[in-house]
Design an enzyme around this catalytic site. Structure first.
Site, short mmCIF file in Angstrom:
data_model
loop_
_atom_site.label_atom_id
_atom_site.label_comp_id
_atom_site.label_asym_id
_atom_site.label_seq_id
_atom_site.Cartn_x
_atom_site.Cartn_y
_atom_site.Cartn_z
N HIS A 229 0.34 2.84 -1.04
CA HIS A 229 1.49 1.93 -1.01
C HIS A 229 1.50 1.23 0.36
O HIS A 229 1.68 0.03 0.43
CB HIS A 229 2.78 2.70 -1.25
CG HIS A 229 3.99 1.85 -1.39
ND1 HIS A 229 4.06 0.81 -2.29
CD2 HIS A 229 5.19 1.88 -0.76
CE1 HIS A 229 5.26 0.24 -2.20
NE2 HIS A 229 5.96 0.86 -1.28
N HIS B 131 3.63 -7.46 0.61
CA HIS B 131 4.25 -6.55 -0.35
C HIS B 131 4.89 -7.42 -1.43
O HIS B 131 5.88 -8.10 -1.18
CB HIS B 131 5.31 -5.69 0.37
CG HIS B 131 5.87 -4.61 -0.49
ND1 HIS B 131 5.73 -4.57 -1.85
CD2 HIS B 131 6.61 -3.51 -0.18
CE1 HIS B 131 6.32 -3.51 -2.34
NE2 HIS B 131 6.87 -2.85 -1.34
N CYS C 143 10.17 -1.72 -6.08
CA CYS C 143 8.75 -1.91 -5.77
C CYS C 143 7.80 -1.11 -6.67
O CYS C 143 6.59 -1.22 -6.51
CB CYS C 143 8.49 -1.59 -4.31
SG CYS C 143 9.55 -2.55 -3.20
#
Length: 394
Positions: free
Chosen positions: A288, A322, A163
């Site tokens: 995040h 995400h 990620c």
């Protein structure tokens, strides 16, 4: 404080996510006036349970005939962003030469979705589709496609650190530009939804069946999304810039973050040092903010230790999902939109803020107070990236 970097200017930026691909779609989503395409899907998981995902709503363009060997959903998604900045790339080629422009792309899925379809065909009929080749799901396929489409012959590669993939491309771009190996770098991230990733996160019990709720006491997991985000970077001065970048690798656990956020804090501090900035220079932190209990807890601790409750914080994951390897670039593009168009900071719809969250969340319309935005992306294995975007004082 050691200032080890110099600003790298953003020549152009493209974004295509669940928010859309044009300013008239993206900006109302960021301001909370319009819903993005976060949809409930009860077919994609092997368990047949439902989860919310961020899907691209627009049809994707077809690849040119001479590049059909690259044909995959991931590359068509990339092309939808490439077409937005095509004129700027052509201008850079005319100015610098095709061999002086690098391509660095972050991804975690590449063309895996097409591989899933191909293997289903193989199981059903005994044969792969005629147009299928394994190279479409290799991690370097999208960067190779972008270079081929634009006719670029500079350094070309992909980064895949889960990620944080498309955050690390900015550090690579810094190094290439600082070394004068190239004069411009086309960076970004592209990830498309695939069953492998979703079922993997489902096996970790990390998916939410509802819209994710970062920093909420009732947060219960992430939403996965798909996105393409690209930036053209060079030293040619514009109004917005990459001011600094920082990374760390705490390697605490294969899938869980270090509970106190030590690696996250280190990445943020290194980004500040790299930019030659202090904490008070940051006017907004794009967190995040995955809406998992462990991530939000550790990240809020790290942000609070560096910034206290003075800096406004929010996560834009409820707007895009995400987007995995594309997350850093997607949120970098969001930062660019805020800076370039003086947009209000994205609000955090958090009706029951968790007791262990001490940071100051954006809960009302406010504009950026400060010269810069810090954006975080934290990956499995403790691969942490923080990027700082902002204005450059004369």
């Amino acid at each position: 404080m050691t200032h080890t970097s110099q600003p790298i200017f953003i020549q152009d930026c493209a974004l295509h996510s669940a928010m859309g691909m044009h300013n008239e779609q993206i900006h109302p989503c960021l301001s909370g006036q319009q819903r993005s395409n976060m949809v409930l899907d009860d077919h994609i998981l092997n368990t047949q349970s439902a989860t919310v995902i961020g899907r691209i709503q627009h049809s994707l363009p077809a690849l040119p005939n001479h590049l059909m060997a690259f044909n995959s959903r991931n590359n068509r998604l990339a092309l939808s962003a490439m077409m937005q900045i095509e004129d700027s790339v052509k201008q850079a080629i005319a100015q610098f030469g095709a061999d002086r422009i690098a391509v660095i792309i972050g991804t975690s899925t590449s063309g895996i979705a097409d591989g899933e379809i191909a293997y289903k065909s193989k199981l059903d009929s005994g044969d792969f589709p005629e147009d299928y080749h394994y190279q479409k799901q290799e991690l370097g396929n999208t960067s190779d496609f972008i270079a081929a489409y634009f006719g670029l012959s500079g350094p070309c590669y992909s980064v895949s650190t889960a990620c944080s993939s498309s955050g690390r491309v900015f550090i690579s771009a810094q190094r290439l530009l600082h070394s004068h190996l190239v004069d411009a770098v086309l960076v970004g991230g592209v990830d498309s939804i695939c069953q492998l990733t979703l079922n993997g996160f489902n096996s970790l019990e990390a998916l939410s069946p509802t819209l994710c709720q970062p920093f909420s006491a009732s947060r219960n997991g992430i939403n996965i999304g798909e996105s393409a985000a690209l930036m053209l970077l060079s030293y040619q001065r514009t109004e917005t810039a990459l001011l600094g970048a920082g990374d760390s690798s705490d390697a605490y656990h294969i899938s869980a973050p270090q509970p106190e956020g030590l690696g996250a804090e280190q990445a943020m501090q290194k980004a500040l040092d790299n930019a030659g900035l202090a904490a008070h220079d940051i006017g907004y932190v794009n967190a995040h903010g995955t809406a998992t209990p462990l991530n939000d807890s550790m990240e809020s601790k790290a942000i609070y230790r560096l910034f206290g409750s003075a800096v406004p914080v929010s996560s834009t994951k409820p707007l895009t999902g995400h987007t995995l390897g594309a997350a850093s670039a997607t949120e970098a593009a969001i930062a660019w939109h805020i800076l370039k168009y003086n947009l209000p900071l994205p609000q955090q719809q958090c009706i029951d803020k968790a007791d262990d969250i001490e940071i100051s969340l954006v809960e009302a319309p406010i504009t950026l107070q400060g010269k810069a935005i810090l954006s975080n992306s934290f990956a499995f294995g403790g691969n942490n990236i923080s990027l700082i975007f902002g204005y450059v004082n004369d």
